[in-house]
Design a protein around this motif. Structure first.
Motif, PDB file in Angstrom:
ATOM      1  N   ALA A   1     -22.498  -1.541  19.783  1.00  0.00           N
ATOM      2  CA  ALA A   1     -21.720  -2.335  20.731  1.00  0.00           C
ATOM      3  C   ALA A   1     -20.229  -2.167  20.477  1.00  0.00           C
ATOM      4  O   ALA A   1     -19.430  -2.063  21.417  1.00  0.00           O
ATOM      5  CB  ALA A   1     -22.115  -3.807  20.624  1.00  0.00           C
ATOM      6  N   ALA A   2     -19.845  -2.126  19.195  1.00  0.00           N
ATOM      7  CA  ALA A   2     -18.431  -1.927  18.860  1.00  0.00           C
ATOM      8  C   ALA A   2     -17.972  -0.533  19.258  1.00  0.00           C
ATOM      9  O   ALA A   2     -16.866  -0.353  19.789  1.00  0.00           O
ATOM     10  CB  ALA A   2     -18.225  -2.149  17.361  1.00  0.00           C
ATOM     11  N   MET A   3     -18.824   0.471  19.019  1.00  0.00           N
ATOM     12  CA  MET A   3     -18.446   1.833  19.371  1.00  0.00           C
ATOM     13  C   MET A   3     -18.321   2.006  20.881  1.00  0.00           C
ATOM     14  O   MET A   3     -17.493   2.778  21.359  1.00  0.00           O
ATOM     15  CB  MET A   3     -19.460   2.824  18.789  1.00  0.00           C
ATOM     16  CG  MET A   3     -19.138   4.283  19.060  1.00  0.00           C
ATOM     17  SD  MET A   3     -17.533   4.814  18.388  1.00  0.00           S
ATOM     18  CE  MET A   3     -17.944   5.101  16.666  1.00  0.00           C
ATOM     19  N   PHE A   4     -19.133   1.261  21.638  1.00  0.00           N
ATOM     20  CA  PHE A   4     -19.059   1.395  23.091  1.00  0.00           C
ATOM     21  C   PHE A   4     -17.746   0.863  23.648  1.00  0.00           C
ATOM     22  O   PHE A   4     -17.361   1.225  24.768  1.00  0.00           O
ATOM     23  CB  PHE A   4     -20.258   0.739  23.768  1.00  0.00           C
ATOM     24  CG  PHE A   4     -21.357   1.719  24.060  1.00  0.00           C
ATOM     25  CD1 PHE A   4     -21.229   2.643  25.089  1.00  0.00           C
ATOM     26  CD2 PHE A   4     -22.508   1.752  23.296  1.00  0.00           C
ATOM     27  CE1 PHE A   4     -22.225   3.571  25.348  1.00  0.00           C
ATOM     28  CE2 PHE A   4     -23.517   2.666  23.549  1.00  0.00           C
ATOM     29  CZ  PHE A   4     -23.371   3.584  24.581  1.00  0.00           C
ATOM     30  N   ILE A   5     -17.067   0.024  22.911  1.00  0.00           N
ATOM     31  CA  ILE A   5     -15.715  -0.367  23.326  1.00  0.00           C
ATOM     32  C   ILE A   5     -14.824   0.868  23.326  1.00  0.00           C
ATOM     33  O   ILE A   5     -14.048   1.106  24.264  1.00  0.00           O
ATOM     34  CB  ILE A   5     -15.156  -1.454  22.386  1.00  0.00           C
ATOM     35  CG1 ILE A   5     -15.984  -2.735  22.526  1.00  0.00           C
ATOM     36  CG2 ILE A   5     -13.679  -1.721  22.675  1.00  0.00           C
ATOM     37  CD1 ILE A   5     -15.693  -3.767  21.476  1.00  0.00           C
ATOM     38  N   MET A   6     -14.942   1.671  22.278  1.00  0.00           N
ATOM     39  CA  MET A   6     -14.222   2.938  22.230  1.00  0.00           C
ATOM     40  C   MET A   6     -14.705   3.888  23.305  1.00  0.00           C
ATOM     41  O   MET A   6     -13.919   4.548  23.985  1.00  0.00           O
ATOM     42  CB  MET A   6     -14.405   3.614  20.863  1.00  0.00           C
ATOM     43  CG  MET A   6     -13.688   2.958  19.719  1.00  0.00           C
ATOM     44  SD  MET A   6     -13.842   3.948  18.208  1.00  0.00           S
ATOM     45  CE  MET A   6     -12.797   5.335  18.585  1.00  0.00           C
ATOM     46  N   MET A   7     -16.039   3.975  23.460  1.00  0.00           N
ATOM     47  CA  MET A   7     -16.613   4.929  24.393  1.00  0.00           C
ATOM     48  C   MET A   7     -16.183   4.646  25.825  1.00  0.00           C
ATOM     49  O   MET A   7     -15.853   5.559  26.588  1.00  0.00           O
ATOM     50  CB  MET A   7     -18.143   4.899  24.300  1.00  0.00           C
ATOM     51  CG  MET A   7     -18.707   5.497  23.042  1.00  0.00           C
ATOM     52  SD  MET A   7     -18.550   7.293  22.993  1.00  0.00           S
ATOM     53  CE  MET A   7     -19.744   7.763  24.219  1.00  0.00           C
ATOM     54  N   ASN A   8     -16.191   3.375  26.217  1.00  0.00           N
ATOM     55  CA  ASN A   8     -15.812   3.048  27.582  1.00  0.00           C
ATOM     56  C   ASN A   8     -14.344   3.357  27.839  1.00  0.00           C
ATOM     57  O   ASN A   8     -13.980   3.858  28.904  1.00  0.00           O
ATOM     58  CB  ASN A   8     -16.119   1.576  27.883  1.00  0.00           C
ATOM     59  CG  ASN A   8     -17.600   1.331  28.085  1.00  0.00           C
ATOM     60  OD1 ASN A   8     -18.330   2.197  28.557  1.00  0.00           O
ATOM     61  ND2 ASN A   8     -18.069   0.150  27.715  1.00  0.00           N
ATOM     62  N   ALA A   9     -13.503   3.067  26.857  1.00  0.00           N
ATOM     63  CA  ALA A   9     -12.087   3.432  26.992  1.00  0.00           C
ATOM     64  C   ALA A   9     -11.948   4.946  27.078  1.00  0.00           C
ATOM     65  O   ALA A   9     -11.183   5.476  27.901  1.00  0.00           O
ATOM     66  CB  ALA A   9     -11.293   2.886  25.804  1.00  0.00           C
ATOM     67  N   ALA A  10     -12.721   5.653  26.246  1.00  0.00           N
ATOM     68  CA  ALA A  10     -12.648   7.115  26.241  1.00  0.00           C
ATOM     69  C   ALA A  10     -13.173   7.699  27.542  1.00  0.00           C
ATOM     70  O   ALA A  10     -12.644   8.692  28.053  1.00  0.00           O
ATOM     71  CB  ALA A  10     -13.426   7.671  25.050  1.00  0.00           C
ATOM     72  N   ARG A  11     -14.220   7.100  28.105  1.00  0.00           N
ATOM     73  CA  ARG A  11     -14.793   7.630  29.343  1.00  0.00           C
ATOM     74  C   ARG A  11     -13.807   7.519  30.505  1.00  0.00           C
ATOM     75  O   ARG A  11     -13.715   8.415  31.339  1.00  0.00           O
ATOM     76  CB  ARG A  11     -16.114   6.907  29.656  1.00  0.00           C
ATOM     77  CG  ARG A  11     -17.241   7.377  28.758  1.00  0.00           C
ATOM     78  CD  ARG A  11     -18.492   6.540  28.866  1.00  0.00           C
ATOM     79  NE  ARG A  11     -19.540   7.136  28.031  1.00  0.00           N
ATOM     80  CZ  ARG A  11     -20.729   6.596  27.815  1.00  0.00           C
ATOM     81  NH1 ARG A  11     -21.025   5.424  28.357  1.00  0.00           N
ATOM     82  NH2 ARG A  11     -21.621   7.209  27.062  1.00  0.00           N
ATOM     83  N   LEU A  12     -13.075   6.426  30.570  1.00  0.00           N
ATOM     84  CA  LEU A  12     -12.035   6.316  31.586  1.00  0.00           C
ATOM     85  C   LEU A  12     -10.946   7.354  31.336  1.00  0.00           C
ATOM     86  O   LEU A  12     -10.440   7.977  32.276  1.00  0.00           O
ATOM     87  CB  LEU A  12     -11.444   4.911  31.583  1.00  0.00           C
ATOM     88  CG  LEU A  12     -12.389   3.806  32.087  1.00  0.00           C
ATOM     89  CD1 LEU A  12     -11.791   2.430  31.821  1.00  0.00           C
ATOM     90  CD2 LEU A  12     -12.678   3.972  33.569  1.00  0.00           C
ATOM     91  N   GLY A  13     -10.608   7.566  30.059  1.00  0.00           N
ATOM     92  CA  GLY A  13      -9.620   8.585  29.722  1.00  0.00           C
ATOM     93  C   GLY A  13     -10.077   9.980  30.091  1.00  0.00           C
ATOM     94  O   GLY A  13      -9.280  10.807  30.549  1.00  0.00           O
ATOM     95  N   VAL A  14     -11.363  10.248  29.929  1.00  0.00           N
ATOM     96  CA  VAL A  14     -11.895  11.569  30.290  1.00  0.00           C
ATOM     97  C   VAL A  14     -11.893  11.745  31.806  1.00  0.00           C
ATOM     98  O   VAL A  14     -11.625  12.840  32.317  1.00  0.00           O
ATOM     99  CB  VAL A  14     -13.307  11.772  29.701  1.00  0.00           C
ATOM    100  CG1 VAL A  14     -13.923  13.058  30.206  1.00  0.00           C
ATOM    101  CG2 VAL A  14     -13.234  11.803  28.177  1.00  0.00           C
ATOM    102  N   GLY A  15     -12.178  10.676  32.545  1.00  0.00           N
ATOM    103  CA  GLY A  15     -12.049  10.750  33.996  1.00  0.00           C
ATOM    104  C   GLY A  15     -10.637  11.135  34.398  1.00  0.00           C
ATOM    105  O   GLY A  15     -10.430  11.948  35.317  1.00  0.00           O
ATOM    106  N   LEU A  16      -9.657  10.595  33.701  1.00  0.00           N
ATOM    107  CA  LEU A  16      -8.262  10.964  33.936  1.00  0.00           C
ATOM    108  C   LEU A  16      -8.010  12.430  33.606  1.00  0.00           C
ATOM    109  O   LEU A  16      -7.192  13.090  34.257  1.00  0.00           O
ATOM    110  CB  LEU A  16      -7.338  10.065  33.112  1.00  0.00           C
ATOM    111  CG  LEU A  16      -7.178   8.626  33.615  1.00  0.00           C
ATOM    112  CD1 LEU A  16      -6.577   7.745  32.524  1.00  0.00           C
ATOM    113  CD2 LEU A  16      -6.316   8.576  34.872  1.00  0.00           C
TER     114      LEU A  16
END
Length: 600
Positions: free
Chosen positions: A286-301
């Motif tokens: 759950a903690a890592m998914f905080i990073m993952m979700n931020a990273a996924r938006l960054g990858v979309g960018l």
């Protein structure tokens, strides 16, 4: 040499006119988002990345990173100096919390900087980009002591961070990971294991690197429910904040990759390295998914950014390259040939690109605003609505955005013809760099399953119903007035109807046949992307039509917006019906053949 100029004019349009950011200054966290400040941030960020970061893009691609015999890693020529300028200019602090040295500006302005950085030099942008995700995880799950120890220097950019998930035998299925964390008498853990594909795993940009590592404690469940998250610094941090001994974490090798060569993608070896648990034991995913979700938006960018960079270079080439004559007769009879711009097929690719890029920019920035509103909207209902929307659309922004980003990069290379295949012209780098965005931070098939298999049914389908409500209201308010706006609203309503029908089909069939869900998920993600892009083009068309009606000076800009909106309506929206039919085909042919038939 390829060029990159940050698209500041279009960004200002989205931020100021479509999102109306300066109208939100009364909300918490938006006080500094007045128009003069946001315009200054956009323009200065554009100048910085265009002048300082972009010239290093080809250098990084050609040189790559070097691992030395002592295990240390150096980045390509100029990266370290450019990063120091980045830190000294305070760009990393833009949307970070003021309590830890940040400027506290809205996340949507951080998204602007992320797009520009990735467009100028994706490999370079990944170094601070990953640190942002680590900061988010520590902010959310770290103890007050951990926050005070690590965040001030991570926010300032003096230290950078990484995320360590993948292992040689274990990618998406994190329940299989083998890295172990043995509790120690002093409250720390000894971390032992090997991680692969670790972006920015080591480098010479900062004096310390804060690794966030997934591992399992003794007796933990063997599934993903037994994963914990640990802070493992490259250098241990003393009580006074100074750096102590080197931790037992080393770089085994640097991966030789298809693209993003300026970023050090490392094999990391943890040999009893000292680490500290973040949050609760066995709650690390759950903690890592905080990073993952931020990273996924960054990858979309990143998908958007590579499309923009390749588009700029294709436009320049199409203006200069002369080949053949216009089908309707010579456009420039005095020349031996016309420019590529006279050819409808070249125009088709350029219009598809422009329509995707500008619509996707609006979608990404609107998504960034939802991230802000999850914390800052006036009411709990509004905060929940923003959270529902961005949670639903994160896999779409990542998956659809990077699929289309890669397609755009290859189309722009196509415009260059054979010259696009020659490395010195740089078009191949856009294609190679864009390709990884479809894979990392959760491959796009995983994003599709996250959307269709998890997000749709969450909370009784609340999020997708909210999206439908937003679209329906936007369409209903566009019935009268400008004909282009009315056309876009009509086509968006029909495309959304196809999405609603596909959603209902999933709800009626997926429980009986889970393979039908898996077989249709990718088409569903793409369909949601097409519709979401249309929502943005309807918003943009309304603003553009109103500006023209009011006598706007920049007439060409606003007329081009209406043309692109119409292009979406006539060229993108029709895809919705085909995608729905693909979804409703189910899994019959997908799953029919025995495995041995594929090797026959």
């Amino acid at each position: 040499m390829p060029v990159y100029k940050a698209p500041t004019r279009d960004t200002r349009f989205v931020i100021n006119e479509v999102l109306g950011l300066d109208g939100l200054t009364a909300l918490p966290g938006f006080a500094g988002a007045s128009r003069d400040i946001t315009d200054a941030v956009i323009d200065e960020a554009g100048r910085f990345v265009s002048d300082v970061i972009a010239p290093l893009n080809q250098i990084g691609d050609k040189e790559g990173c070097i691992r030395h015999p002592d295990g240390s890693v150096t980045t390509p020529t100029g990266f370290r100096q450019a990063y120091q300028q980045y830190v000294e200019s305070g760009w990393g602090t833009l949307s970070a919390p003021e309590a830890f040295g940040g400027q506290g500006l809205p996340h949507v302005l951080g998204f602007v900087l992320e797009e520009y950085m990735a467009g100028a030099n994706q490999a370079f942008a990944m170094y601070p980009g990953l640190a942002n995700g680590a900061i988010s995880a520590i902010l959310s799950k770290g103890s007050p002591e951990q926050q005070q120890t690590y965040l001030p220097k991570m926010v300032s950019g003096e230290w950078l961070g990484t995320m360590n998930l993948t292992e040689p035998h274990c990618g998406t299925d994190l329940g299989l990971l083998r890295t172990r964390a043995e509790p120690q008498a002093d409250g720390s853990y000894a971390i032992t294991g090997t991680k692969i594909f670790i972006s920015a795993g080591d480098h010479d940009l900062t004096e310390n690197i804060i690794h966030l590592v997934l591992a399992k404690t003794p007796g933990a469940p063997e599934s993903s429910k037994g994963i914990s998250l640990f802070i493992v610094p490259k250098f241990l941090v003393e009580a006074d904040g100074s750096l102590g001994a080197r931790n037992a974490v080393t770089v085994g090798s640097i991966e030789h990759k298809m693209g993003i060569n300026g970023n050090a993608t490392c094999v990391m070896n943890y040999d009893g390295a000292k680490g500290w648990i973040v949050g609760e034991e066995n709650k690390g995913l759950a903690a890592m998914f905080i990073m993952m979700n931020a990273a996924r938006l960054g990858v979309g960018l990143q998908g958007l950014a590579q499309a923009e960079a390749s588009f700029q270079n294709a436009v320049l080439y199409a203006q200069e390259r002369r080949q053949g004559r216009a089908l309707t007769g010579p456009a420039e009879p005095e020349q031996k040939a016309d420019t590529l711009f006279v050819h409808p097929d070249v125009r088709r690719m350029l219009m598809d690109a422009k329509t995707f890029i500008e619509g996707m920019r609006a979608l990404c920035m609107w998504g960034g605003l939802q991230v802000d509103l999850t914390h800052s909207a006036e009411t709990e209902d509004e905060r929940q609505a923003a959270d529902d929307l961005i949670s639903l659309l994160t896999p779409v922004i990542k998956g659809f955005g990077t699929d289309m980003g890669y397609k755009t990069a290859t189309d722009m290379q196509q415009i260059w013809g054979g010259h696009g295949y020659i490395r010195e012209n740089g078009m191949d780098q856009f294609v190679r760099d864009a390709r990884i965005a479809m894979i990392y931070e959760g491959a796009n098939g995983v994003q599709a399953m996250d959307l269709a298999g998890r997000k749709l049914a969450l909370n009784g389908g609340r999020a997708v119903q909210l999206l439908f409500k937003v679209i329906d209201e936007e369409c209903a308010s566009a019935a009268d007035g400008d004909p282009t706006v009315a056309l876009v609203a009509e086509k968006l309503a029909k495309a959304t109807g196809q999405l609603k029908a596909a959603t209902m089909w999933f709800l009626q069939n997926a429980m009986a046949d889970r393979n039908a869900l898996g077989a249709g998920a990718y088409a569903y993600m793409t369909l949601t992307g097409v519709v979401s892009l249309g929502l943005m083009w309807l918003k943009v068309a309304k603003v553009a039509a109103a500006a023209l009606a009011a006598g706007a000076e920049d007439k060409l800009f606003y007329e081009a917006k209406l043309t692109c909106a119409k292009h979406w309506a006539l060229r993108f929206a029709p895809q919705a019906g085909a995608l729905r039919h693909e979804i409703e085909a189910g899994a019959e042919t997908v799953m029919a053949l025995p495995v041995e038939a594929f090797a026959a």
